[in-house]
Each structure stands twice: as structure tokens, then as C-alpha cells.
Write a protein that holds these residues in place. Structure first.
Motif, PDB file in Angstrom:
ATOM      1  N   VAL A  66       0.806  -1.214   0.028  1.00  0.00           N
ATOM      2  CA  VAL A  66       0.032  -0.010   0.152  1.00  0.00           C
ATOM      3  C   VAL A  66       0.978   1.423   0.065  1.00  0.00           C
ATOM      4  O   VAL A  66       0.757   2.206  -0.857  1.00  0.00           O
ATOM      5  N   GLN A  67       1.860   1.425   0.894  1.00  0.00           N
ATOM      6  CA  GLN A  67       2.904   2.394   1.171  1.00  0.00           C
ATOM      7  C   GLN A  67       3.649   2.911  -0.365  1.00  0.00           C
ATOM      8  O   GLN A  67       3.779   3.770  -0.894  1.00  0.00           O
ATOM      9  N   ALA A  68       3.860   1.421  -0.998  1.00  0.00           N
ATOM     10  CA  ALA A  68       4.567   1.646  -2.247  1.00  0.00           C
ATOM     11  C   ALA A  68       3.685   2.400  -3.412  1.00  0.00           C
ATOM     12  O   ALA A  68       3.914   3.165  -4.336  1.00  0.00           O
ATOM     13  N   THR A  69       2.421   2.075  -3.330  1.00  0.00           N
ATOM     14  CA  THR A  69       1.495   2.500  -4.424  1.00  0.00           C
ATOM     15  C   THR A  69       0.989   3.991  -4.103  1.00  0.00           C
ATOM     16  O   THR A  69       1.308   4.696  -4.851  1.00  0.00           O
ATOM     17  N   TRP A  70       1.320   4.490  -2.585  1.00  0.00           N
ATOM     18  CA  TRP A  70       0.884   5.805  -2.482  1.00  0.00           C
ATOM     19  C   TRP A  70       2.248   6.618  -2.736  1.00  0.00           C
ATOM     20  O   TRP A  70       2.388   7.747  -3.187  1.00  0.00           O
ATOM     21  N   GLU A  71       3.230   5.924  -2.550  1.00  0.00           N
ATOM     22  CA  GLU A  71       4.719   6.806  -2.796  1.00  0.00           C
ATOM     23  C   GLU A  71       4.716   7.152  -4.296  1.00  0.00           C
ATOM     24  O   GLU A  71       5.478   8.107  -4.552  1.00  0.00           O
ATOM     25  N   LYS A  72       4.049   6.236  -5.392  1.00  0.00           N
ATOM     26  CA  LYS A  72       3.982   6.662  -6.584  1.00  0.00           C
ATOM     27  C   LYS A  72       2.875   7.828  -6.991  1.00  0.00           C
ATOM     28  O   LYS A  72       3.132   8.800  -7.562  1.00  0.00           O
ATOM     29  N   LEU A  73       1.681   7.510  -6.407  1.00  0.00           N
ATOM     30  CA  LEU A  73       0.517   8.478  -6.692  1.00  0.00           C
ATOM     31  C   LEU A  73       0.573   9.743  -6.105  1.00  0.00           C
ATOM     32  O   LEU A  73       0.348  10.718  -6.646  1.00  0.00           O
ATOM     33  N   LEU A  74       1.050  10.092  -4.598  1.00  0.00           N
ATOM     34  CA  LEU A  74       1.112  11.301  -3.907  1.00  0.00           C
ATOM     35  C   LEU A  74       1.942  12.188  -4.689  1.00  0.00           C
ATOM     36  O   LEU A  74       1.407  13.453  -5.108  1.00  0.00           O
ATOM     37  N   PRO A  75       3.214  12.003  -5.089  1.00  0.00           N
ATOM     38  CA  PRO A  75       3.948  13.114  -5.661  1.00  0.00           C
ATOM     39  C   PRO A  75       3.428  13.514  -7.125  1.00  0.00           C
ATOM     40  O   PRO A  75       3.270  14.544  -7.520  1.00  0.00           O
ATOM     41  N   ALA A  76       2.737  12.526  -7.709  1.00  0.00           N
ATOM     42  CA  ALA A  76       1.942  12.806  -8.957  1.00  0.00           C
ATOM     43  C   ALA A  76       0.934  14.069  -8.488  1.00  0.00           C
ATOM     44  O   ALA A  76       0.479  14.621  -9.627  1.00  0.00           O
ATOM     45  N   ALA A  77       0.508  13.896  -7.383  1.00  0.00           N
ATOM     46  CA  ALA A  77      -0.660  15.003  -6.939  1.00  0.00           C
ATOM     47  C   ALA A  77      -0.079  15.859  -6.480  1.00  0.00           C
ATOM     48  O   ALA A  77      -0.768  16.797  -5.835  1.00  0.00           O
ATOM     49  N   GLY A  78       1.106  16.132  -6.524  1.00  0.00           N
ATOM     50  CA  GLY A  78       1.715  17.216  -5.631  1.00  0.00           C
ATOM     51  C   GLY A  78       1.921  17.391  -4.189  1.00  0.00           C
ATOM     52  O   GLY A  78       2.552  18.468  -3.633  1.00  0.00           O
ATOM     53  N   THR A  79       1.992  16.093  -3.649  1.00  0.00           N
ATOM     54  CA  THR A  79       2.374  15.900  -2.323  1.00  0.00           C
ATOM     55  C   THR A  79       3.450  14.846  -1.862  1.00  0.00           C
ATOM     56  O   THR A  79       3.366  13.960  -2.736  1.00  0.00           O
ATOM     57  N   ARG A  80       4.080  15.385  -1.391  1.00  0.00           N
ATOM     58  CA  ARG A  80       5.229  14.452  -0.969  1.00  0.00           C
ATOM     59  C   ARG A  80       4.733  13.342   0.215  1.00  0.00           C
ATOM     60  O   ARG A  80       3.698  13.455   0.983  1.00  0.00           O
TER      61      ARG A  80
END
Ligand SMILES: [Zn+2]
Length: 260
Positions: A66-80
């Protein structure tokens, strides 16, 4: 059935298996010698510890995924992305959000950014529901991680402020926050579907399993502001619907449970 040097037969093996459970010792190695096993009887792990080890490995695997998934998705949405920490517990536990009493069930504490998972709750899911129970465990982890994403996106903070300004809205706001965490869990599930990790046919059964166990184990937080995961906030239908929204879209923007 020949193990090592001695022959015990199916019946004998069954008896040994049952006795091994009862005495929490691997009696095969006592009766049959160590040749069939790597470990001598004295150091073989108790059955409960072995089961717990499986549970811990499963939980860690899902959380990492789950963390690896959000590690990719959040920066794309402008959040570290900041990694959440995992705390496994049985009975009670202390968190920055207060002390959780026994039979708490899983929860996320935004103050220390930790996911707290109750192993007893997880064993109940697996034991009572089998395969759907296993996906239900993954769903619960992904849901708690959804709250972590809400913290990172600043949504959790906004909701806290709105709650204190308008206490009457506190409960409907909690429901919207819960449904969004379900939607975020769906976004993760979409990534598992793409990678063919999870069979999506089990989703509805899994969510019902999570809700059924959740109802039995109402959380009691002694102090702290975090609203516990009661699983009664938002109907099963609503929860499944928002999970599906995340699953179909894979988009954070589609999970606007506050806007509609
Ligand atoms: Zn929640």
C-alpha cells in the motif's frame, strides 16, 4: 508413512499432530527423531507463534505494498509521501491519540502517523471468513492507510477544524472521512488488480466480513480526538460503493466524498 527411521501410520500422525497443538511442541521430532526436521523439539516454535508469524508477514507485505502504491501516486498529485509506521498489538496499546483498550480493533493515529493493527481482530477475520477474510484484512490495512493519506493531503486537519467550528456536523463529517478512506483503499485495490495480486470477485464478501467483525469489536479510546473505527459509520452499501469508485477510477480526485 515413513518419517526418518520409524513408521507411525496416518492415525499415529494425526494423534501426534493434535498433541503437538495441545502441547505447543513439535512432537513429530520427539517421536521420530530429528532427521525429518531441521529443528530439535526443544527449540521448535509453538503453534501459536508460528500462526502469529504468518499473520505478521502478511500484514507487513500488504502495508509495504500500500505504501509503495501511494509513494507513486501522491507525488503525482503534488504531495510528498511520508511513510507511516506500523504498530501491531494484542489487547491494549498506547498511542499519541490516547490509550486503546482491549478489543480495540485497527486504527490510525494522525498525531504519530502510525497504523495500529490488532492481531486478535485479524485472526478473527481469517478464522471466521477464510479467503474473503484474508482480503478483508488487506482492505482494513488499506483503509487505515487511507487515513494516513488524508493526513498527508491535509484533509484530516481541515476536517478537525470544521468539526470544532461546527460540532453538530462532527458525525456526518466523520462518515465522509471514513467513506473517503474506503475510496482510497479502492485506489490501492485497483493497483493490485492491475498486477493480478487480488481476485476482485471477493471484494463484496471481504467488505461484509470486515464489517461483521467490526460490529462485534467496537473501539474504545480512553482519550484522544481520533474517531474510532466502529464500522457502523456509513452503511455497508455506501462503503462498498465508495470502495468501488476508487477501484474503478484509481483517481484521488474521484474520492471527493465531501463534495457530493
Ligand atoms: Zn477509518
Amino acid at each position: 508413512m515413513g518419517f526418518g527411521g520409524r513408521h507411525i501410520g496416518i492415525g499415529g500422525a494425526l494423534v501426534l499432530l493434535i498433541l503437538s497443538f495441545v502441547f505447543h511442541r513439535n512432537l513429530f521430532s520427539v517421536f521420530l527423531g530429528d532427521s525429518a526436521y531441521d529443528q530439535p523439539a526443544a527449540t521448535s516454535a509453538p503453534q501459536s507463534a508460528a500462526a502469529e508469524n504468518t499473520e505478521v508477514q502478511f500484514v507487513s507485505f500488504v502495508l509495504d505494498d500500500v505504501q509503495a502504491t501511494w509513494e507513486k501516486l501522491l507525488p503525482a498529485a503534488g504531495t510528498r509521501y511520508r511513510r507511516a509506521k506500523l504498530v501491531l498489538f494484542r489487547d491494549g496499546v498506547d498511542s499519541a491519540c490516547g490509550q486503546a483498550e482491549s478489543a480495540t480493533g485497527p486504527f490510525y493515529c494522525p498525531d504519530d502517523e502510525k497504523v495500529y493493527l490488532d492481531l486478535g481482530f485479524f485472526e478473527e477475520l481469517r478464522g471466521r471468513f477464510g479467503a474473503p477474510g484474508e482480503f478483508a484484512q488487506a482492505y482494513v490495512i488499506a483503509h487505515e492507510m487511507g487515513h494516513h493519506v488524508q493526513k498527508l493531503l491535509g484533509i484530516e486537519g481541515q476536517v478537525q477544524r470544521m468539526r470544532s467550528i461546527n460540532p453538530r456536523e462532527a458525525n456526518p463529517l466523520s462518515v465522509r472521512l471514513e467513506l473517503q478512506a474506503d475510496c482510497f483503499a479502492g485506489i490501492w485495490a485497483m493497483s493490485t488488480e492491475q498486477r493480478k495480486i487480488v481476485d476482485q470477485g471477493d471484494i463484496a464478501a471481504a467488505m461484509q466480513a470486515a464489517a461483521a467483525v467490526g460490529d462485534d469489536r467496537l473501539q474504545k479510546m480512553a482519550t484522544g480526538h481520533v474517531s474510532p473505527e466502529s464500522f457502523t459509520h456509513g452503511s455497508s452499501r455506501e462503503r462498498t460503493q465508495w470502495f468501488q469508485t476508487g477501484l474503478k477510477s484509481g483517481q484521488i480526485s474521484a474520492c471527493d466524498t465531501f463534495g457530493r
